[in-house]
Design a protein around this motif. Structure first.
Motif, PDB file in Angstrom:
ATOM      1  N   TRP A 194       0.849  -1.206   0.000  1.00 28.70           N
ATOM      2  CA  TRP A 194       0.000   0.000   0.000  1.00 28.70           C
ATOM      3  C   TRP A 194       0.872   1.238   0.000  1.00 28.70           C
ATOM      4  CZ3 TRP A 194      -5.449   0.671   0.599  1.00 28.70           C
ATOM      5  CH2 TRP A 194      -6.155  -0.520   0.453  1.00 28.70           C
ATOM      6  N   PRO A 195       0.387   2.318  -0.669  1.00 33.37           N
ATOM      7  CA  PRO A 195       1.169   3.551  -0.621  1.00 33.37           C
ATOM      8  C   PRO A 195       1.285   4.044   0.824  1.00 33.37           C
ATOM      9  CG  PRO A 195      -0.816   3.781  -2.018  1.00 33.37           C
ATOM     10  CD  PRO A 195      -0.854   2.417  -1.417  1.00 33.37           C
ATOM     11  N   PRO A 196       2.460   4.485   1.237  1.00 33.50           N
ATOM     12  CA  PRO A 196       2.673   4.883   2.637  1.00 33.50           C
ATOM     13  C   PRO A 196       1.664   5.933   3.124  1.00 33.50           C
ATOM     14  CG  PRO A 196       4.736   4.883   1.427  1.00 33.50           C
ATOM     15  CD  PRO A 196       3.674   4.563   0.434  1.00 33.50           C
ATOM     16  N   GLU A 197       1.236   6.846   2.229  1.00 36.66           N
ATOM     17  CA  GLU A 197       0.300   7.891   2.695  1.00 36.66           C
ATOM     18  C   GLU A 197      -1.116   7.352   2.879  1.00 36.66           C
ATOM     19  OE1 GLU A 197       1.774   7.689  -0.192  1.00 36.66           O
ATOM     20  OE2 GLU A 197       0.321   8.062  -1.790  1.00 36.66           O
ATOM     21  N   LYS A 198      -1.367   6.134   2.439  1.00 34.72           N
ATOM     22  CA  LYS A 198      -2.712   5.547   2.545  1.00 34.72           C
ATOM     23  C   LYS A 198      -2.789   4.477   3.627  1.00 34.72           C
ATOM     24  CE  LYS A 198      -5.134   7.340  -0.877  1.00 34.72           C
ATOM     25  NZ  LYS A 198      -6.245   8.178  -0.472  1.00 34.72           N
ATOM     26  N   ARG A 199      -1.691   4.273   4.355  1.00 32.19           N
ATOM     27  CA  ARG A 199      -1.702   3.200   5.346  1.00 32.19           C
ATOM     28  C   ARG A 199      -1.182   3.687   6.701  1.00 32.19           C
ATOM     29  NH1 ARG A 199       3.786   0.756   2.965  1.00 32.19           N
ATOM     30  NH2 ARG A 199       5.124   1.858   4.431  1.00 32.19           N
ATOM     31  N   LEU A 200      -1.605   2.947   7.728  1.00 32.01           N
ATOM     32  CA  LEU A 200      -1.054   3.136   9.072  1.00 32.01           C
ATOM     33  C   LEU A 200      -0.825   1.746   9.645  1.00 32.01           C
ATOM     34  CD1 LEU A 200      -3.440   5.816  10.608  1.00 32.01           C
ATOM     35  CD2 LEU A 200      -0.957   6.070  10.402  1.00 32.01           C
ATOM     36  N   ARG A 201       0.274   1.578  10.353  1.00 28.36           N
ATOM     37  CA  ARG A 201       0.527   0.276  10.974  1.00 28.36           C
ATOM     38  C   ARG A 201       0.404   0.404  12.486  1.00 28.36           C
ATOM     39  NH1 ARG A 201       5.988  -0.576   7.470  1.00 28.36           N
ATOM     40  NH2 ARG A 201       5.074  -1.659   5.687  1.00 28.36           N
ATOM     41  N   ALA A 202      -0.422  -0.484  13.043  1.00 29.31           N
ATOM     42  CA  ALA A 202      -0.602  -0.493  14.498  1.00 29.31           C
ATOM     43  C   ALA A 202      -0.221  -1.868  15.016  1.00 29.31           C
ATOM     44  CB  ALA A 202      -2.058  -0.186  14.847  1.00 29.31           C
ATOM     45  N   GLY A 203       0.646  -1.886  16.003  1.00 28.32           N
ATOM     46  CA  GLY A 203       1.075  -3.173  16.549  1.00 28.32           C
ATOM     47  C   GLY A 203       1.207  -3.099  18.052  1.00 28.32           C
ATOM     48  N   GLU A 204       0.697  -4.120  18.722  1.00 30.71           N
ATOM     49  CA  GLU A 204       0.792  -4.191  20.187  1.00 30.71           C
ATOM     50  C   GLU A 204       1.207  -5.597  20.599  1.00 30.71           C
ATOM     51  OE1 GLU A 204      -0.693  -6.174  23.523  1.00 30.71           O
ATOM     52  OE2 GLU A 204      -1.831  -6.226  21.683  1.00 30.71           O
ATOM     53  N   ARG A 205       2.150  -5.665  21.527  1.00 32.44           N
ATOM     54  CA  ARG A 205       2.500  -6.924  22.166  1.00 32.44           C
ATOM     55  C   ARG A 205       2.698  -6.636  23.651  1.00 32.44           C
ATOM     56  NH1 ARG A 205       0.607  -8.627  18.274  1.00 32.44           N
ATOM     57  NH2 ARG A 205       1.423 -10.075  16.723  1.00 32.44           N
ATOM     58  N   GLY A 206       1.966  -7.394  24.483  1.00 28.79           N
ATOM     59  CA  GLY A 206       2.063  -7.195  25.942  1.00 28.79           C
ATOM     60  C   GLY A 206       1.600  -5.816  26.379  1.00 28.79           C
ATOM     61  N   GLY A 207       0.749  -5.178  25.582  1.00 27.89           N
ATOM     62  CA  GLY A 207       0.233  -3.851  25.931  1.00 27.89           C
ATOM     63  C   GLY A 207       1.064  -2.725  25.334  1.00 27.89           C
ATOM     64  N   ALA A 208       2.289  -3.026  24.930  1.00 33.64           N
ATOM     65  CA  ALA A 208       3.174  -1.959  24.448  1.00 33.64           C
ATOM     66  C   ALA A 208       3.186  -1.915  22.917  1.00 33.64           C
ATOM     67  CB  ALA A 208       4.574  -2.192  24.975  1.00 33.64           C
ATOM     68  N   LYS A 209       3.537  -0.734  22.402  1.00 30.38           N
ATOM     69  CA  LYS A 209       3.614  -0.525  20.954  1.00 30.38           C
ATOM     70  C   LYS A 209       4.779  -1.331  20.368  1.00 30.38           C
ATOM     71  CE  LYS A 209       4.474   3.575  18.057  1.00 30.38           C
ATOM     72  NZ  LYS A 209       5.901   3.434  17.777  1.00 30.38           N
ATOM     73  N   VAL A 210       4.559  -1.876  19.171  1.00 32.17           N
ATOM     74  CA  VAL A 210       5.633  -2.601  18.492  1.00 32.17           C
ATOM     75  C   VAL A 210       6.578  -1.571  17.852  1.00 32.17           C
ATOM     76  CG1 VAL A 210       6.144  -4.170  16.561  1.00 32.17           C
ATOM     77  CG2 VAL A 210       4.163  -4.612  18.044  1.00 32.17           C
ATOM     78  N   ALA A 211       7.857  -1.738  18.068  1.00 32.21           N
ATOM     79  CA  ALA A 211       8.852  -0.782  17.554  1.00 32.21           C
ATOM     80  C   ALA A 211       8.746  -0.669  16.035  1.00 32.21           C
ATOM     81  CB  ALA A 211      10.243  -1.244  17.946  1.00 32.21           C
ATOM     82  N   GLY A 212       8.795   0.554  15.535  1.00 32.28           N
ATOM     83  CA  GLY A 212       8.788   0.788  14.092  1.00 32.28           C
ATOM     84  C   GLY A 212       7.396   1.002  13.526  1.00 32.28           C
ATOM     85  N   PHE A 213       6.359   0.741  14.307  1.00 30.83           N
ATOM     86  CA  PHE A 213       4.991   0.977  13.837  1.00 30.83           C
ATOM     87  C   PHE A 213       4.568   2.399  14.222  1.00 30.83           C
ATOM     88  CE2 PHE A 213       2.938  -3.397  13.063  1.00 30.83           C
ATOM     89  CZ  PHE A 213       4.129  -3.938  12.637  1.00 30.83           C
ATOM     90  N   GLU A 214       3.662   2.979  13.415  1.00 31.70           N
ATOM     91  CA  GLU A 214       3.217   4.340  13.742  1.00 31.70           C
ATOM     92  C   GLU A 214       2.385   4.369  15.021  1.00 31.70           C
ATOM     93  OE1 GLU A 214       2.573   3.065  10.646  1.00 31.70           O
ATOM     94  OE2 GLU A 214       3.297   4.494   9.138  1.00 31.70           O
ATOM     95  N   LEU A 215       1.588   3.299  15.226  1.00 29.61           N
ATOM     96  CA  LEU A 215       0.666   3.293  16.355  1.00 29.61           C
ATOM     97  C   LEU A 215       0.818   2.024  17.180  1.00 29.61           C
ATOM     98  CD1 LEU A 215      -2.565   4.408  14.438  1.00 29.61           C
ATOM     99  CD2 LEU A 215      -1.280   5.799  16.066  1.00 29.61           C
ATOM    100  N   GLY A 216       0.410   2.130  18.451  1.00 29.65           N
ATOM    101  CA  GLY A 216       0.250   0.934  19.286  1.00 29.65           C
ATOM    102  C   GLY A 216      -1.207   0.516  19.155  1.00 29.65           C
ATOM    103  N   ASN A 217      -1.902   0.406  20.275  1.00 31.18           N
ATOM    104  CA  ASN A 217      -3.296  -0.040  20.204  1.00 31.18           C
ATOM    105  C   ASN A 217      -4.181   0.882  21.035  1.00 31.18           C
ATOM    106  OD1 ASN A 217      -5.483  -1.684  19.622  1.00 31.18           O
ATOM    107  ND2 ASN A 217      -5.053  -3.135  21.271  1.00 31.18           N
ATOM    108  N   SER A 218      -3.848   2.179  21.065  1.00 31.00           N
ATOM    109  CA  SER A 218      -4.696   3.096  21.833  1.00 31.00           C
ATOM    110  C   SER A 218      -5.754   3.691  20.916  1.00 31.00           C
ATOM    111  CB  SER A 218      -3.866   4.225  22.433  1.00 31.00           C
ATOM    112  OG  SER A 218      -4.755   5.180  22.983  1.00 31.00           O
ATOM    113  N   PRO A 219      -7.033   3.500  21.245  1.00 30.41           N
ATOM    114  CA  PRO A 219      -8.085   4.102  20.405  1.00 30.41           C
ATOM    115  C   PRO A 219      -7.990   5.628  20.401  1.00 30.41           C
ATOM    116  CG  PRO A 219      -9.027   3.173  22.431  1.00 30.41           C
ATOM    117  CD  PRO A 219      -7.595   2.752  22.379  1.00 30.41           C
ATOM    118  N   LEU A 220      -7.409   6.194  21.451  1.00 29.76           N
ATOM    119  CA  LEU A 220      -7.340   7.664  21.543  1.00 29.76           C
ATOM    120  C   LEU A 220      -6.386   8.268  20.519  1.00 29.76           C
ATOM    121  CD1 LEU A 220      -7.445   8.091  25.414  1.00 29.76           C
ATOM    122  CD2 LEU A 220      -9.308   8.283  23.771  1.00 29.76           C
ATOM    123  N   ASP A 221      -5.478   7.438  19.992  1.00 31.53           N
ATOM    124  CA  ASP A 221      -4.563   7.945  18.949  1.00 31.53           C
ATOM    125  C   ASP A 221      -5.235   8.009  17.585  1.00 31.53           C
ATOM    126  OD1 ASP A 221      -2.543   8.182  20.759  1.00 31.53           O
ATOM    127  OD2 ASP A 221      -1.646   6.223  20.300  1.00 31.53           O
TER     128      ASP A 221
END
Ligand code: 3SL
Length: 241
Positions: free
Chosen positions: A60-87
């Motif tokens: 996907w084109p970078p401007e059309k995508r967001l990557r969200a990753g969570e492990r153990g509650g924390a954000k996965v390194a290198g992803f734009e988002l963790g798993n907070s709905p507030l973001d």
């Protein structure tokens, strides 16, 4: 309509998929998914495997995508988002596809992905999910909690109870007619006990405590609200809501 509640993906039957299956991960995957779609996200694509997420999202084109990753509650390194709905603000997610992988929630979605209809529910979009059930009257409905690594979680079962409670209140069906397994009755009892203090329930829950240790109090407050988003996350193609 017959409702069945399963506390975890592991306790969900394998084999014949139902007409309608609903994944629940109140803290926080399905709350995040509902928020992204309500904020104008193009779609949400869920993965249990991080490598696969990276591979697919790279197409996907970078401007059309967001990557969200969570492990153990924390954000996965290198992803734009963790798993907070507030973001997941409209400014950030509008018109973009969220590629997401979380510890338990995306596994629950994957477990039910072969059902005719797949929905994602949280407390914040409970009314939209209930309305769908009342309108469509699917014959068999599974509500599948994500739990935590195979164990029961209070908040997912309370949400399952919130859905079942509202269906009983608004349909012509009695609890006896509606309940397909004993878990439905215990989920309703749990919800009924805590319905005026769902944030209090989260404070008792092991995953609620884990998120509080990670300073996610505002997330808990947000996810404890009921019926604030009129959004129905429904699977459009395999893994895409
Ligand atoms: O387990 C999950 O899928 C998550 O939603 C966990 S967390 O709330 O992001 O920590």
């Amino acid at each position: 309509m017959k409702l069945f509640v399963y506390h975890t993906p592991e306790s969900t039957p394998t084999g014949k998929a139902p007409d309608c299956a609903i994944a629940v991960d109140v803290l926080r995957a399905t709350s995040t998914i509902a928020t992204v779609l309500a904020s104008g996200g193009e779609a949400v694509q869920a993965f249990s495997d991080l490598e696969q997420l990276i591979e697919v999202s790279e197409q996907w084109p970078p401007e059309k995508r967001l990557r969200a990753g969570e492990r153990g509650g924390a954000k996965v390194a290198g992803f734009e988002l963790g798993n907070s709905p507030l973001d997941c603000t409209p400014e950030l997610v509008q018109g973009r596809r969220l590629f997401i992988s979380t510890t338990n929630g995306t596994r629950a979605l994957q477990k039910i992905q072969d059902s005719t209809t797949v929905l994602a529910a949280a407390l914040i979009n409970r009314a939209a999910v209930v309305q769908y059930l009342l309108d469509k009257q699917p014959e068999t409905v599974w509500i599948v909690g994500s739990g935590w690594e195979g164990s029961f979680s209070l908040e997912d079962t309370a949400c399952a109870g919130a859905i079942a409670h509202s269906v009983v209140e608004q349909s012509q069906l009695s609890l006896e007619e509606l309940a397909g397994n004993d878990e439905v009755i215990s989920a309703i009892a749990l919800y009924s006990h805590w319905q005026n203090d769902l944030l209090g329930l989260f404070h008792q829950a092991s995953h609620g405590k884990r998120l509080l240790r990670l300073e996610c109090y505002e997330d808990l407050k947000y996810c404890a609200q009921t019926d604030i988003l009129d959004v129905l996350p429904m699977q459009q193609e395999l893994g895409v809501l």
